[in-house]
Design a protein around this motif. Structure first.
Motif, PDB file in Angstrom:
ATOM      1  N   ASP A 166      -2.594  12.605 -10.489  1.00  0.00           N
ATOM      2  CA  ASP A 166      -3.539  11.550 -10.483  1.00  0.00           C
ATOM      3  C   ASP A 166      -3.140  10.349  -9.594  1.00  0.00           C
ATOM      4  OD1 ASP A 166      -5.207  13.119 -12.309  1.00  0.00           O
ATOM      5  OD2 ASP A 166      -4.128  12.366 -13.906  1.00  0.00           O
ATOM      6  N   SER A 181      -3.969  16.301 -13.558  1.00  0.00           N
ATOM      7  CA  SER A 181      -5.061  16.908 -14.228  1.00  0.00           C
ATOM      8  C   SER A 181      -5.274  18.410 -13.716  1.00  0.00           C
ATOM      9  CB  SER A 181      -6.408  16.133 -13.687  1.00  0.00           C
ATOM     10  OG  SER A 181      -6.403  14.900 -14.315  1.00  0.00           O
ATOM     11  N   TYR A 200      -5.596   3.690 -10.240  1.00  0.00           N
ATOM     12  CA  TYR A 200      -6.896   3.850 -10.995  1.00  0.00           C
ATOM     13  C   TYR A 200      -7.015   2.201 -11.447  1.00  0.00           C
ATOM     14  CZ  TYR A 200      -7.281   8.574 -11.402  1.00  0.00           C
ATOM     15  OH  TYR A 200      -7.235  10.146 -11.028  1.00  0.00           O
ATOM     16  N   LYS A 215     -10.587  13.695 -15.310  1.00  0.00           N
ATOM     17  CA  LYS A 215      -9.611  12.860 -14.772  1.00  0.00           C
ATOM     18  C   LYS A 215      -9.669  11.391 -15.342  1.00  0.00           C
ATOM     19  CE  LYS A 215      -7.914  14.282 -10.164  1.00  0.00           C
ATOM     20  NZ  LYS A 215      -6.423  13.767 -10.429  1.00  0.00           N
ATOM     21  N   PRO A 216      -8.552  10.938 -15.361  1.00  0.00           N
ATOM     22  CA  PRO A 216      -7.218  11.180 -15.020  1.00  0.00           C
ATOM     23  C   PRO A 216      -6.692  11.842 -16.474  1.00  0.00           C
ATOM     24  CG  PRO A 216      -7.311   8.887 -15.365  1.00  0.00           C
ATOM     25  CD  PRO A 216      -8.681   9.258 -15.703  1.00  0.00           C
ATOM     26  N   ASN A 217      -5.423  12.412 -16.037  1.00  0.00           N
ATOM     27  CA  ASN A 217      -4.683  13.161 -17.292  1.00  0.00           C
ATOM     28  C   ASN A 217      -5.281  14.033 -18.223  1.00  0.00           C
ATOM     29  OD1 ASN A 217      -2.238  13.371 -18.610  1.00  0.00           O
ATOM     30  ND2 ASN A 217      -2.460  11.699 -19.903  1.00  0.00           N
TER      31      ASN A 217
END
Length: 366
Positions: free
Chosen positions: A21, A149, A56, A167-169
């Motif tokens: 990410d 991800s 992000y 996404k994310p994580n």
């Protein structure tokens, strides 16, 4: 031609696509506490250049890779520009790849921050691919402090599509049962392998979704899209027989950017092309590949396009050598009579890097 379902003696394929990410920006935020939770752009500068990657926090303002720095700063006045550190990114990428190797030798890197893994048969003897993906993401977080991800499916195309869903994580799975319906509802412009120009061409034929693409015959797609026709025909049905290929050597590695404002002078052109040079070099370096040929692509404001290439007797041995070669190619096109809207760098004549240390070479162009 298209293997829709496995036979009785064939296991259902299990493919994972792991995608870090906001990789470059996340590494910078990890290593500099002052950058955490703040909008960060890797590459470029406030005055000129382009964004190589955005955190992000920056993406919330519409900042994205390949965006001119001045545009990014206008969208996000608090944006912090950070110089890329590709040696660090490569080191982290190797850490991540070591984790992959605990589960399968079938690893196909796409870049420093993403790879396909075939876990149909895996070193842990685990039956559930979603559990493998979750374990890998947990180990990456523990080892690097970074989030990854993942997408899980029965082929590469759908695994790639799935990795973007949460996404994310996060991670997502697309099963053989829901794969075809997923594709039918997906806009073709979001298909991996369908770029802006191809999406525009498809739109002219009334192809907006996977269902529209599925309605076209194989002959039609071959007629209008050439060698990509069979691939489009297959993925429209959720079918992708491409294998995960470990240690593959690509025929070429390229990167290009379209600028929001046309470039007329050498200095901003050289500034704009630097992230592209670093990107293709980082891919080759991480995958132990070297290149003998570099090609500069230039598209002018009137969409006229030229390419200029140089081939060395020996592969480029360092980023500096590649930078010097691209600079010579770029200098040769100036002064320009019209603005430049796009620049690209492609490396070809690729080969595996020799294991032993090789002394620096002189740039003898042939």
């Amino acid at each position: 031609m298209f293997n829709r379902t496995p036979n009785a003696t064939q296991k259902q394929r299990k493919v994972i696509h792991v995608d870090m990410d906001a990789f470059y920006a996340s590494v910078e935020q990890r290593d500099n506490p002052d950058l955490r939770d703040r909008p960060v752009a890797v590459g470029g500068s406030e005055a000129r250049g382009v964004v190589a990657a955005a955190s992000y926090e920056a993406r919330k303002f519409g900042v994205h890779s390949a965006m001119p720095s001045v545009t990014a700063k206008r969208k996000c006045p608090d944006l912090i520009f950070v110089k890329p550190r590709f040696d660090v990114y490569k080191a982290v990428s190797l850490q991540i790849r070591e984790i992959f190797a605990e589960y399968t030798p079938m690893i196909e890197p796409l870049s420093l921050d993403e790879a396909y893994l075939d876990v149909t048969e895996n070193l842990k003897g685990m039956d559930i691919a979603t559990e493998i993906a979750a374990e890998i993401r947990t180990k990456i977080k523990a080892a690097t402090g970074l989030n990854a991800s993942a997408g899980i499916s029965y082929n590469k195309f759908l695994a790639k599509m799935a990795s973007d869903l949460n996404k994310p994580n996060g991670q997502a799975v697309i099963t053989p049962k829901n794969g075809p319906a997923f594709v039918e509802n997906l806009p073709v412009k979001k298909f991996h392998g369908v770029g802006p120009a191809t999406a525009q061409k498809m739109r002219r034929f009334g192809i907006e979704t996977g269902a529209d693409l599925k309605a076209r015959s194989l002959d039609f797609l071959i007629e209008h899209f050439g060698n990509s026709g069979p691939y489009f025909y297959g993925i429209a049905r959720g079918i992708d027989d491409r294998q995960v290929k470990p240690n593959r050597v690509r025929k070429s590695v390229g990167a290009e950017d379209t600028f929001m404002v046309d470039i007329h002078l050498f200095d901003p052109a050289r500034e704009g092309i630097q992230p592209l040079i670093e990107k293709v070099w980082a891919y080759c370096d991480a995958n132990e590949i070297r290149a003998k040929t570099v090609t500069l692509k230039v598209k002018y404001a009137n969409f006229a396009q030229i390419t200029r290439s140089r081939t060395t007797a020996m592969p480029f041995g360092s980023l500096t050598e590649l930078e010097e070669a691209v600079t010579l190619l770029l200098q040769a096109i100036f002064p320009v009579s019209r603005g430049i809207r796009l620049l690209g760098v492609t490396l070809s004549s690729l080969e595996r890097r020799a294991a032993e240390n090789v002394p620096p070479q002189l740039l003898l162009f042939v």
